[in-house]
Design a protein around this motif. Structure first.
Motif, PDB file in Angstrom:
ATOM      1  N   GLY A  27       0.819  -1.211   0.000  1.00 50.16           N
ATOM      2  CA  GLY A  27       0.000   0.000   0.000  1.00 50.16           C
ATOM      3  C   GLY A  27       0.847   1.251   0.000  1.00 50.16           C
ATOM      4  N   VAL A  28       1.878   1.253   0.817  1.00 54.79           N
ATOM      5  CA  VAL A  28       2.782   2.402   0.880  1.00 54.79           C
ATOM      6  C   VAL A  28       3.510   2.587  -0.447  1.00 54.79           C
ATOM      7  CG1 VAL A  28       4.877   3.303   1.956  1.00 54.79           C
ATOM      8  CG2 VAL A  28       3.113   2.248   3.376  1.00 54.79           C
ATOM      9  N   ALA A  29       4.088   1.489  -0.977  1.00 54.21           N
ATOM     10  CA  ALA A  29       4.872   1.575  -2.212  1.00 54.21           C
ATOM     11  C   ALA A  29       3.998   1.982  -3.392  1.00 54.21           C
ATOM     12  CB  ALA A  29       5.547   0.231  -2.485  1.00 54.21           C
ATOM     13  N   GLY A  67      -1.617   1.329   4.869  1.00 56.50           N
ATOM     14  CA  GLY A  67      -0.443   1.779   4.119  1.00 56.50           C
ATOM     15  C   GLY A  67      -0.743   2.986   3.258  1.00 56.50           C
ATOM     16  N   LEU A  68      -1.907   2.988   2.619  1.00 64.52           N
ATOM     17  CA  LEU A  68      -2.288   4.125   1.775  1.00 64.52           C
ATOM     18  C   LEU A  68      -2.489   5.391   2.603  1.00 64.52           C
ATOM     19  CD1 LEU A  68      -4.861   2.248  -0.484  1.00 64.52           C
ATOM     20  CD2 LEU A  68      -2.680   3.207  -1.269  1.00 64.52           C
ATOM     21  N   ALA A  69      -3.262   5.267   3.689  1.00 67.28           N
ATOM     22  CA  ALA A  69      -3.540   6.445   4.511  1.00 67.28           C
ATOM     23  C   ALA A  69      -2.279   6.975   5.174  1.00 67.28           C
ATOM     24  CB  ALA A  69      -4.593   6.102   5.567  1.00 67.28           C
ATOM     25  N   ALA A  70      -1.385   6.060   5.580  1.00 65.35           N
ATOM     26  CA  ALA A  70      -0.120   6.489   6.173  1.00 65.35           C
ATOM     27  C   ALA A  70       0.759   7.222   5.180  1.00 65.35           C
ATOM     28  CB  ALA A  70       0.628   5.275   6.736  1.00 65.35           C
ATOM     29  N   SER A  71       0.495   7.019   3.901  1.00 64.77           N
ATOM     30  CA  SER A  71       1.254   7.695   2.842  1.00 64.77           C
ATOM     31  C   SER A  71       0.595   8.992   2.391  1.00 64.77           C
ATOM     32  CB  SER A  71       1.398   6.760   1.634  1.00 64.77           C
ATOM     33  OG  SER A  71       1.987   5.546   2.008  1.00 64.77           O
ATOM     34  N   ILE A 131       6.984  -0.450  -8.170  1.00 57.46           N
ATOM     35  CA  ILE A 131       6.380  -0.648  -6.849  1.00 57.46           C
ATOM     36  C   ILE A 131       7.211  -1.641  -6.043  1.00 57.46           C
ATOM     37  CG2 ILE A 131       4.377  -1.600  -5.643  1.00 57.46           C
ATOM     38  CD1 ILE A 131       2.637  -0.437  -7.872  1.00 57.46           C
ATOM     39  N   GLU A 132       7.605  -2.734  -6.677  1.00 55.64           N
ATOM     40  CA  GLU A 132       8.428  -3.736  -5.996  1.00 55.64           C
ATOM     41  C   GLU A 132       9.711  -3.125  -5.435  1.00 55.64           C
ATOM     42  OE1 GLU A 132       7.258  -7.799  -8.465  1.00 55.64           O
ATOM     43  OE2 GLU A 132       9.067  -6.677  -8.984  1.00 55.64           O
ATOM     44  N   GLU A 133      10.315  -2.223  -6.188  1.00 53.81           N
ATOM     45  CA  GLU A 133      11.576  -1.624  -5.758  1.00 53.81           C
ATOM     46  C   GLU A 133      11.403  -0.742  -4.525  1.00 53.81           C
ATOM     47  OE1 GLU A 133      12.806   0.366  -9.268  1.00 53.81           O
ATOM     48  OE2 GLU A 133      13.538  -1.460 -10.269  1.00 53.81           O
ATOM     49  N   HIS A 134      10.180  -0.254  -4.296  1.00 58.23           N
ATOM     50  CA  HIS A 134       9.932   0.621  -3.145  1.00 58.23           C
ATOM     51  C   HIS A 134       9.432  -0.130  -1.914  1.00 58.23           C
ATOM     52  CE1 HIS A 134      10.722   4.543  -4.877  1.00 58.23           C
ATOM     53  NE2 HIS A 134       9.996   4.241  -5.947  1.00 58.23           N
ATOM     54  N   VAL A 135       9.110  -1.415  -2.057  1.00 64.60           N
ATOM     55  CA  VAL A 135       8.593  -2.168  -0.913  1.00 64.60           C
ATOM     56  C   VAL A 135       9.652  -2.254   0.186  1.00 64.60           C
ATOM     57  CG1 VAL A 135       7.872  -4.464  -0.130  1.00 64.60           C
ATOM     58  CG2 VAL A 135       6.935  -3.506  -2.231  1.00 64.60           C
ATOM     59  N   GLY A 136       9.261  -1.832   1.382  1.00 64.80           N
ATOM     60  CA  GLY A 136      10.157  -1.913   2.530  1.00 64.80           C
ATOM     61  C   GLY A 136      11.183  -0.800   2.636  1.00 64.80           C
ATOM     62  N   GLU A 137      11.176   0.160   1.733  1.00 60.98           N
ATOM     63  CA  GLU A 137      12.134   1.264   1.788  1.00 60.98           C
ATOM     64  C   GLU A 137      11.792   2.253   2.901  1.00 60.98           C
ATOM     65  OE1 GLU A 137      13.886   2.005  -2.717  1.00 60.98           O
ATOM     66  OE2 GLU A 137      12.357   3.329  -1.891  1.00 60.98           O
ATOM     67  N   ASP A 138      12.828   2.936   3.417  1.00 61.46           N
ATOM     68  CA  ASP A 138      12.582   4.049   4.331  1.00 61.46           C
ATOM     69  C   ASP A 138      11.958   5.193   3.551  1.00 61.46           C
ATOM     70  OD1 ASP A 138      13.666   2.711   6.492  1.00 61.46           O
ATOM     71  OD2 ASP A 138      15.699   3.433   6.080  1.00 61.46           O
ATOM     72  N   TRP A 139      11.108   5.973   4.207  1.00 56.91           N
ATOM     73  CA  TRP A 139      10.433   7.069   3.502  1.00 56.91           C
ATOM     74  C   TRP A 139      10.046   8.158   4.475  1.00 56.91           C
ATOM     75  CZ3 TRP A 139       4.881   7.418   4.268  1.00 56.91           C
ATOM     76  CH2 TRP A 139       4.360   6.383   5.047  1.00 56.91           C
ATOM     77  N   GLN A 140       9.805   9.318   3.950  1.00 58.14           N
ATOM     78  CA  GLN A 140       9.419  10.464   4.755  1.00 58.14           C
ATOM     79  C   GLN A 140       7.908  10.413   4.987  1.00 58.14           C
ATOM     80  OE1 GLN A 140      11.602  12.797   6.031  1.00 58.14           O
ATOM     81  NE2 GLN A 140       9.819  13.489   7.208  1.00 58.14           N
TER      82      GLN A 140
END
Length: 456
Positions: A27-29, A67-71, A131-140
């Protein structure tokens, strides 16, 4: 990083390979990637999320929504709704992201997560990889007033049913020649899935007397002995109720198979042929062309070619059908499995939409489904899976020579197709021929060559 996405989103054993943690990360990615690729005029981007009836869909939906709302994405929860319904609302509500929690026709323990871009269209491979590349990444992380809001979208079923009915030229409450007493009667099998509420409502609103089976979901019984992969109950119900026809969708209702008044199965090729002729006769079939896959029966191709309709064939998979349709501007395509795409009304396959338009053809012509489906004759088709072979060596000269020899034997009366599996260490041998015995003989011979030439 290994691939997370398969041929139709992310799919696996719920709470096994497909966990709440992965759903949240996806969801975040997805929010980060899809929003970055789009433009939105609101204070925050908007997502719509729907699911089928699997009990695991409850926790997976909450995880994706979190995940979406947290983003920083606002979310409308659409409740239980077919995949094409989520696609419809992604477009109708001008959402930036659509999310479907479903494993389609898979058994209940599985589940899946499928993302849709603006307009309700499936993602291409490049976006999925991003999207796969962003899964689990740190983010602001956004904070305070910048986090997303989550709210239910209440009129989901009513609005989607109304949309389906609006696609028709008029009401379907007409009498047909093969059933002289009473109105149009149809049996609808909802697979205890996402169509269980909206399906019967849409049929009733269209003027159809509907007998519903497989519409009592309990979270555990989706696709269990009902739906488009289990037609036996539908066949019996159509005969028992004296219905004009029966239709079965799968768990997320993006595909549809049919049964005529005698209980005989009408497959996706036949349905596609019926709709192609209907649209051609109404002047609505773009370039008199239909897009299908290489697995479509040769009888389908022969029938439409004889009717002056061009058949384009793609690799197996509805995404490839849709890609070809979009590239050429075509408005009808589908697969033998019953996944039919009517681009004038939908961005993906829609089982309920398909069924309603087949019924419209029956009403318009006054012909039974059995009569309409007889436009094509299905050639006997045999599919043999050859396991434990090197599927990457299908270009082996000895194998190709054997294939050409069998093709020469069949000539224009049949067809041979060798296809490596996309997910397993096996090669699929498909043969069509004038008789079942000949199809089996050719398939068995080629399967033997595959085992010998491609042995590990």
């Amino acid at each position: 990083m290994p691939r997370i996405f398969g041929t139709d989103g992310v799919r696996g054993l719920a709470n096994g390979t497909l966990t709440a943690e992965l759903a949240l990360d996806l969801g975040v990615a997805a929010a980060r990637v899809l929003v970055d690729h789009g433009e939105y005029s609101r204070q925050r981007p908007l997502a719509v999320v729907g699911r089928d009836t699997r009990i695991s869909g409850q926790f997976l939906e909450h995880a994706v929504v979190a995940g979406l709302a947290a983003s920083g994405v606002d979310v409308y929860r659409l409740r239980v709704l077919p995949t094409p319904g989520v696609a419809y609302f992604t477009d109708a509500l001008d959402a930036d992201i659509g999310v479907v929690i479903s494993a389609s026709h898979n058994a209940m323990p599985d589940n899946g997560i499928k993302f849709l871009a603006r307009g309700g269209v499936k993602l291409d491979d490049a976006l999925e990889r991003e999207i796969e590349e962003h899964v689990g990444e740190d983010w602001q992380r956004p904070t305070g007033a910048d986090v997303g809001r989550v709210r239910p979208y209440q009129p989901t079923v009513e609005e989607y049913a109304a949309h389906l009915v609006r696609t028709l030229d008029g009401p379907l409450d007409e009498r047909l020649p093969d059933r002289t007493s009473g109105p149009l009667r149809v049996v609808l099998d909802c697979a205890h899935g996402a169509a269980s509420e909206v399906g019967p409502r849409a049929f009733l609103d269209a003027g159809v007397e509907v007998v519903t089976i497989g519409a009592e979901p309990d979270g555990l019984n989706i696709n269990d002995g009902y739906g488009s992969t289990h037609l036996e109950r539908l066949q019996r119900a159509v005969v028992d109720h004296g219905a004009h026809a029966g239709f079965a969708v799968d768990g997320d209702a993006d595909r549809c198979l049919a049964v005529d008044a005698t209980g005989a199965v009408v497959d996706g090729d036949q349905i596609l042929a019926v709709l192609a002729l209907a649209m051609r006769d109404a002047g609505r079939l773009v370039d008199d062309t239909v897009v299908a896959t290489v697995m479509s029966n040769l009888g389908f191709v022969q029938a439409l070619t004889a009717a002056g309709i061009t058949v384009r064939q793609t690799a197996v998979g509805d995404r490839y059908v849709l890609e070809d349709m979009r590239a050429g501007g075509y408005n009808l395509g589908g697969e033998q499995s019953g996944h039919v795409i009517m681009r004038d009304h939908a961005t993906t396959g829609d089982g309920l939409l398909t069924a309603l338009h087949v019924l419209q053809r029956m009403v318009t012509t006054g012909r039974s489904l059995r009569d309409l489906a007889s436009v094509m004759t299905r050639l006997p088709q045999v599919l043999v899976n050859v396991p434990d072979v090197d599927k990457d060596r299908c270009d082996d000269p000895g194998l190709l020579e054997a294939v050409e020899a069998e093709k020469a034997l069949l000539g224009t009366t049949g067809r041979v197709l060798l296809r490596p599996s996309g997910t397993e260490a096996l090669v699929r041998v498909m043969v069509e021929a004038p008789t079942s015995q000949l199809a089996h003989d050719v398939a068995d011979r080629l399967a033997g060559v595959v085992r010998t030439r491609l042995a590990l």
